[in-house]
Scaffold this active site. Structure first.
Site, PDB file in Angstrom:
ATOM      1  N   HIS A   1      35.208  99.930  32.756  1.00  0.00           N
ATOM      2  CA  HIS A   1      34.701  98.382  31.646  1.00  0.00           C
ATOM      3  C   HIS A   1      35.082  97.806  33.484  1.00  0.00           C
ATOM      4  O   HIS A   1      36.306  97.815  34.042  1.00  0.00           O
ATOM      5  CB  HIS A   1      35.983  98.357  30.768  1.00  0.00           C
ATOM      6  CG  HIS A   1      35.336  96.751  30.227  1.00  0.00           C
ATOM      7  ND1 HIS A   1      34.253  96.159  29.524  1.00  0.00           N
ATOM      8  CD2 HIS A   1      36.421  96.254  29.595  1.00  0.00           C
ATOM      9  CE1 HIS A   1      34.750  95.197  29.202  1.00  0.00           C
ATOM     10  NE2 HIS A   1      35.374  95.859  28.827  1.00  0.00           N
TER      11      HIS A   1
ATOM     12  N   ASP B   1      26.906 100.017  27.563  1.00  0.00           N
ATOM     13  CA  ASP B   1      28.150  99.594  27.996  1.00  0.00           C
ATOM     14  C   ASP B   1      28.539  98.514  26.548  1.00  0.00           C
ATOM     15  O   ASP B   1      28.495  97.918  25.848  1.00  0.00           O
ATOM     16  CB  ASP B   1      28.575  98.393  29.533  1.00  0.00           C
ATOM     17  CG  ASP B   1      28.515  99.487  30.282  1.00  0.00           C
ATOM     18  OD1 ASP B   1      27.620 100.653  30.725  1.00  0.00           O
ATOM     19  OD2 ASP B   1      28.813  98.823  31.224  1.00  0.00           O
ATOM     20  N   ASP B   2      30.338  98.651  26.496  1.00  0.00           N
ATOM     21  CA  ASP B   2      31.089  98.285  25.858  1.00  0.00           C
ATOM     22  C   ASP B   2      31.054  98.582  23.945  1.00  0.00           C
ATOM     23  O   ASP B   2      30.861  97.503  23.082  1.00  0.00           O
ATOM     24  CB  ASP B   2      30.322  96.813  25.846  1.00  0.00           C
ATOM     25  CG  ASP B   2      31.197  96.620  27.208  1.00  0.00           C
ATOM     26  OD1 ASP B   2      31.783  96.852  27.545  1.00  0.00           O
ATOM     27  OD2 ASP B   2      30.318  95.302  27.512  1.00  0.00           O
TER      28      ASP B   2
END
Length: 308
Positions: free
Chosen positions: A134, A13-14
């Site tokens: 998110h 993620d991110d």
């Protein structure tokens, strides 16, 4: 060749949060352990991250963001229920509180999600392989319905359902982390209905709420996959997503989504995840357990028959 017991998608993620984060994610992808990434299109390094994805052929989805930094859509040009007076999203808990209190206009959620999908296509030149949320915003009540409608309209089929079996037995989780994980799981179970009605798919099982940051060890990841197998009906290969957050720590002021990097991004926990993921112990344990690594788009079927 024997059919694998588990096909495991390892998602980082991110992606796009900062160059140091992205460096670690690419390192884990090239090491063969991360198999897909989720891009923050409002991240400070979104453009360079997109270039890395193209250069290395990294399967990339959208990490839809409604809680951190500045928006992508027109909501930033006027008053919005999604934003603070300073023009930033309301934060991980602030957004949840606003949703629970009925203060979030779902039409503005739709506008922002559509803008982020459009921005993704501008950056990558194609639709995302998947869309998740998110800080798990995509499974929040009300938001999940709009999320499913937007993905269906855009032709995106695959998402994340963060329901992780056995959370109650994860004694290593501190009370705040356990409470948040259980809340996310409760919301995700409720989101299954709108997700299904709009044709979205996901893996049979999910791991990551119990192994985030400091809580990640090879033994805990392998244990979570084993628990998922125990709940799996015999006769078919189990599909599992492992959510991860590897990377090198951010160094302020670089990074973030418009407000600079947060504490988790600057901490040692991101590097800890990178080290666990790329060490031989995890790969060896997965191979011994009959686990095959793959990208989300490689899975033939991602709709679970049931989630325990």
């Amino acid at each position: 060749m024997a059919r694998p017991r588990v096909r495991l998608v390892v998602t980082a993620d991110d992606f796009g949060y900062c160059p140091r984060r992205d460096e670690g994610i690419v390192e884990a992808f090239l090491a063969g352990i991360v198999t897909s990434v989720s891009l923050l299109v409002n991240g400070a390094a979104a453009e360079s991250a997109a270039e890395l994805a193209r250069r290395h052929g990294i399967p990339t989805g959208l990490h839809a963001n409604l809680s951190e930094g500045r928006p992508v859509g027109l909501a930033r040009h006027g008053p919005s229920s999604l934003l603070s007076p300073e023009g930033f999203f309301l934060g991980k808990m602030g957004f949840r509180e606003a949703v629970a209190a009925g203060r979030v206009a779902l039409s503005q959620v739709r506008e922002e999600l559509e803008a982020q999908l459009s921005r993704f296509r501008e950056l990558l030149g194609r639709p995302p392989t998947h869309v998740d949320g998110h800080q798990h915003v995509h499974v929040l009540p009300g938001v999940c319905q709009v999320f499913a409608e937007v993905l269906q309209a855009c032709g995106v089929r695959f998402t994340r359902l963060p329901v992780e079996g056995g959370l109650g037995g994860c004694g290593w989780l501190e009370a705040p982390a356990r409470a948040f994980a259980c809340t996310v799981e409760r919301d995700a179970r409720a989101a299954m209905d709108p997700f299904s009605r709009h044709g979205l798919r996901w893996t049979d099982a999910f791991v990551g709420l119990s192994t985030c940051g400091r809580y990640m060890t090879a033994q805990r990841v392998l244990g979570a996959v084993t628990r998922a197998l125990e709940d799996n009906p015999t006769g078919h290969t189990l599909t599992v997503e492992l959510m991860t957050h590897p990377g090198y720590p951010s160094v302020p002021p670089a990074g973030g989504c418009g407000e600079g990097p947060d504490a988790f991004s600057c901490s040692w926990e991101r590097l800890h995840e990178l080290c666990v993921l790329t060490a031989p112990t995890l790969r060896a344990g997965l191979a011994q357990g009959g686990v095959q690594l793959c990208a989300l788009e490689d899975l033939e079927s991602k709709r679970p028959e049931g989630v325990s």
